[in-house]
Motif scaffolding. Structure first.
Motif, PDB file in Angstrom:
ATOM      1  N   TRP A  26       4.756   6.571   4.196  1.00  0.00           N
ATOM      2  CA  TRP A  26       3.823   5.479   3.876  1.00  0.00           C
ATOM      3  C   TRP A  26       3.117   5.372   5.353  1.00  0.00           C
ATOM      4  N   VAL A  27       3.861   5.082   6.292  1.00  0.00           N
ATOM      5  CA  VAL A  27       3.197   4.597   7.632  1.00  0.00           C
ATOM      6  C   VAL A  27       2.688   5.860   8.395  1.00  0.00           C
ATOM      7  N   GLY A  28       3.648   7.017   8.087  1.00  0.00           N
ATOM      8  CA  GLY A  28       3.060   8.274   8.833  1.00  0.00           C
ATOM      9  C   GLY A  28       1.767   8.846   8.155  1.00  0.00           C
ATOM     10  N   GLY A  29       1.894   8.855   6.799  1.00  0.00           N
ATOM     11  CA  GLY A  29       0.638   9.098   6.159  1.00  0.00           C
ATOM     12  C   GLY A  29      -0.750   8.318   6.488  1.00  0.00           C
ATOM     13  N   MET A  30      -0.379   7.176   6.765  1.00  0.00           N
ATOM     14  CA  MET A  30      -1.609   6.086   7.161  1.00  0.00           C
ATOM     15  C   MET A  30      -2.108   6.471   8.359  1.00  0.00           C
ATOM     16  N   PHE A  31      -1.217   6.936   9.390  1.00  0.00           N
ATOM     17  CA  PHE A  31      -1.349   7.074  10.897  1.00  0.00           C
ATOM     18  C   PHE A  31      -2.202   8.652  10.837  1.00  0.00           C
ATOM     19  N   ALA A  68       6.553   5.436  -2.453  1.00  0.00           N
ATOM     20  CA  ALA A  68       7.331   4.857  -1.198  1.00  0.00           C
ATOM     21  C   ALA A  68       7.476   3.267  -1.442  1.00  0.00           C
ATOM     22  N   VAL A  69       6.600   2.603  -1.948  1.00  0.00           N
ATOM     23  CA  VAL A  69       6.478   1.248  -2.182  1.00  0.00           C
ATOM     24  C   VAL A  69       7.696   0.922  -3.189  1.00  0.00           C
ATOM     25  N   ILE A  70       7.966   1.506  -4.360  1.00  0.00           N
ATOM     26  CA  ILE A  70       8.978   1.407  -5.033  1.00  0.00           C
ATOM     27  C   ILE A  70      10.582   1.567  -4.268  1.00  0.00           C
ATOM     28  N   VAL A  71      10.533   2.686  -3.516  1.00  0.00           N
ATOM     29  CA  VAL A  71      11.756   2.848  -3.018  1.00  0.00           C
ATOM     30  C   VAL A  71      12.070   1.961  -1.895  1.00  0.00           C
ATOM     31  N   LEU A  72      11.075   1.579  -1.132  1.00  0.00           N
ATOM     32  CA  LEU A  72      11.009   0.552   0.045  1.00  0.00           C
ATOM     33  C   LEU A  72      11.724  -0.712  -0.379  1.00  0.00           C
ATOM     34  N   TRP A  73      11.219  -1.148  -1.602  1.00  0.00           N
ATOM     35  CA  TRP A  73      11.490  -2.525  -2.178  1.00  0.00           C
ATOM     36  C   TRP A  73      12.915  -2.209  -2.897  1.00  0.00           C
ATOM     37  N   ALA A  74      13.100  -1.259  -3.733  1.00  0.00           N
ATOM     38  CA  ALA A  74      14.531  -1.075  -4.146  1.00  0.00           C
ATOM     39  C   ALA A  74      15.541  -0.999  -3.075  1.00  0.00           C
ATOM     40  N   SER A  75      15.477  -0.060  -2.240  1.00  0.00           N
ATOM     41  CA  SER A  75      16.347  -0.038  -1.300  1.00  0.00           C
ATOM     42  C   SER A  75      16.678  -1.158  -0.365  1.00  0.00           C
ATOM     43  N   GLY A  76      15.568  -1.669   0.145  1.00  0.00           N
ATOM     44  CA  GLY A  76      15.524  -2.962   0.902  1.00  0.00           C
ATOM     45  C   GLY A  76      16.275  -4.153   0.170  1.00  0.00           C
ATOM     46  N   LEU A  77      16.005  -4.346  -0.951  1.00  0.00           N
ATOM     47  CA  LEU A  77      16.632  -5.564  -1.856  1.00  0.00           C
ATOM     48  C   LEU A  77      17.983  -5.096  -2.062  1.00  0.00           C
ATOM     49  N   TRP A  78      18.566  -3.670  -2.325  1.00  0.00           N
ATOM     50  CA  TRP A  78      19.899  -3.413  -2.619  1.00  0.00           C
ATOM     51  C   TRP A  78      20.557  -3.838  -1.255  1.00  0.00           C
ATOM     52  N   ILE A  79      19.758  -3.353  -0.040  1.00  0.00           N
ATOM     53  CA  ILE A  79      20.754  -3.610   1.182  1.00  0.00           C
ATOM     54  C   ILE A  79      20.884  -5.239   1.361  1.00  0.00           C
ATOM     55  N   ARG A 137     -10.801   2.330   4.348  1.00  0.00           N
ATOM     56  CA  ARG A 137     -10.540   2.414   5.707  1.00  0.00           C
ATOM     57  C   ARG A 137      -9.881   1.159   6.366  1.00  0.00           C
ATOM     58  N   ARG A 138     -10.693   0.092   6.255  1.00  0.00           N
ATOM     59  CA  ARG A 138     -10.249  -1.362   6.713  1.00  0.00           C
ATOM     60  C   ARG A 138      -8.841  -1.609   6.520  1.00  0.00           C
ATOM     61  N   ILE A 139      -8.618  -1.718   4.975  1.00  0.00           N
ATOM     62  CA  ILE A 139      -7.282  -2.036   4.498  1.00  0.00           C
ATOM     63  C   ILE A 139      -6.135  -1.210   4.992  1.00  0.00           C
ATOM     64  N   ILE A 140      -6.351   0.282   5.238  1.00  0.00           N
ATOM     65  CA  ILE A 140      -5.597   1.291   5.541  1.00  0.00           C
ATOM     66  C   ILE A 140      -5.264   0.766   7.083  1.00  0.00           C
ATOM     67  N   LEU A 141      -6.307   0.430   8.020  1.00  0.00           N
ATOM     68  CA  LEU A 141      -6.041   0.333   9.359  1.00  0.00           C
ATOM     69  C   LEU A 141      -5.282  -1.021   9.489  1.00  0.00           C
ATOM     70  N   ILE A 142      -5.403  -1.799   8.596  1.00  0.00           N
ATOM     71  CA  ILE A 142      -4.588  -3.350   8.573  1.00  0.00           C
ATOM     72  C   ILE A 142      -3.304  -3.075   8.232  1.00  0.00           C
ATOM     73  N   ASN A 143      -2.854  -2.156   7.048  1.00  0.00           N
ATOM     74  CA  ASN A 143      -1.679  -1.907   6.491  1.00  0.00           C
ATOM     75  C   ASN A 143      -0.983  -1.046   7.710  1.00  0.00           C
ATOM     76  N   LEU A 144      -1.633  -0.289   8.344  1.00  0.00           N
ATOM     77  CA  LEU A 144      -1.133   0.549   9.093  1.00  0.00           C
ATOM     78  C   LEU A 144      -0.491  -0.244  10.519  1.00  0.00           C
ATOM     79  N   ALA A 151       8.061  -1.560  10.878  1.00  0.00           N
ATOM     80  CA  ALA A 151       9.052  -0.484  11.063  1.00  0.00           C
ATOM     81  C   ALA A 151       9.698  -0.809  12.518  1.00  0.00           C
ATOM     82  N   MET A 152       9.067  -1.508  13.560  1.00  0.00           N
ATOM     83  CA  MET A 152       9.729  -1.806  14.677  1.00  0.00           C
ATOM     84  C   MET A 152      10.957  -2.821  14.486  1.00  0.00           C
TER      85      MET A 152
END
Ligand code: HEM
Length: 161
Positions: A26-31, A68-79, A137-144, A151-152
């Motif tokens: 997700w983040v690499g794709g937006m970058f 990616a959104v589904i995997v992030l939420w599922a794995s994050g909530l699982w942890i 473009r503006r939304i992708i920049l904010i989300n990036l 991620a940090m």
């Protein structure tokens, strides 16, 4: 190591690996979309070539973002609940909050300007299509920006006091 502890560690390893892979996608794709694709398409292609290309790129990339959104939420909530029983430090709560904002922004982008772009391009309405690309473009920049901070926090948060 007891059996129970080793199962938990294996679960955590699988969940973190999935979480990390989804972040990269997700983040690499937006970058890439913002800093490489957009600027090159803008300078090299006229609207009748550029806008159909961008629509075709979004058609493919956004499927991966949903995954990616589904995997992030599922794995994050699982942890969070499955492994740590909800006892995690502040930075994970901030991660969840930022992820919620990112997910909402992506859902808006998908269902409003992207849908509109998909109608404007076949109609060859380049002015309308360019306006929707501007919103995307503006939304992708904010989300990036939010995605890089998230991620940090995810990787460095545990070392903060
Ligand atoms: C855009 C959304 C997200 C991004 C970019 C992201 C990114 C990351 C990264 C890079 C890590 C570090 C993985 C590692 O240890 O190598 C991480 C850990 C983690 N994330 Fe996320 N995450 C996101 C959403 C979420 C969500 C929705 C949750 C839901 C609870 C969550 C919960 C966690 C947890 C519990 C950890 C483990 C933290 C630790 O062990 O210190 N994340 N995340």
């Amino acid at each position: 190591m007891s059996d129970q502890r080793s199962t938990m560690t294996t679960q955590l390893a699988i969940a973190i690996a999935l979480h990390q892979l989804a972040t990269v996608v997700w983040v690499g794709g937006m970058f890439f979309a913002h800093f490489a694709l957009r600027q090159s398409a803008q300078t090299r292609l006229a609207p009748p070539q550029r806008l159909p290309l961008l629509l075709a790129v979004f058609n493919r990339f956004f499927v991966w973002v949903w995954i990616a959104v589904i995997v992030l939420w599922a794995s994050g909530l699982w942890i969070f609940f499955g492994v740590y029983d909800g006892n995690m430090r502040w930075y994970v709560h901030v991660m969840m909050g930022l992820a919620l904002v990112m997910t909402a922004l992506f859902a808006y982008l998908y269902f409003v300007p992207y849908r509109a772009l998909a109608q404007r391009v076949p109609a060859e309405d380049w002015t309308g299509a360019a306006q929707h690309v501007g919103t995307i473009r503006r939304i992708i920049l904010i989300n990036l920006g939010l995605g890089l901070v998230t991620a940090m926090l995810g990787s460095a948060g545990r070392y903060l006091q």
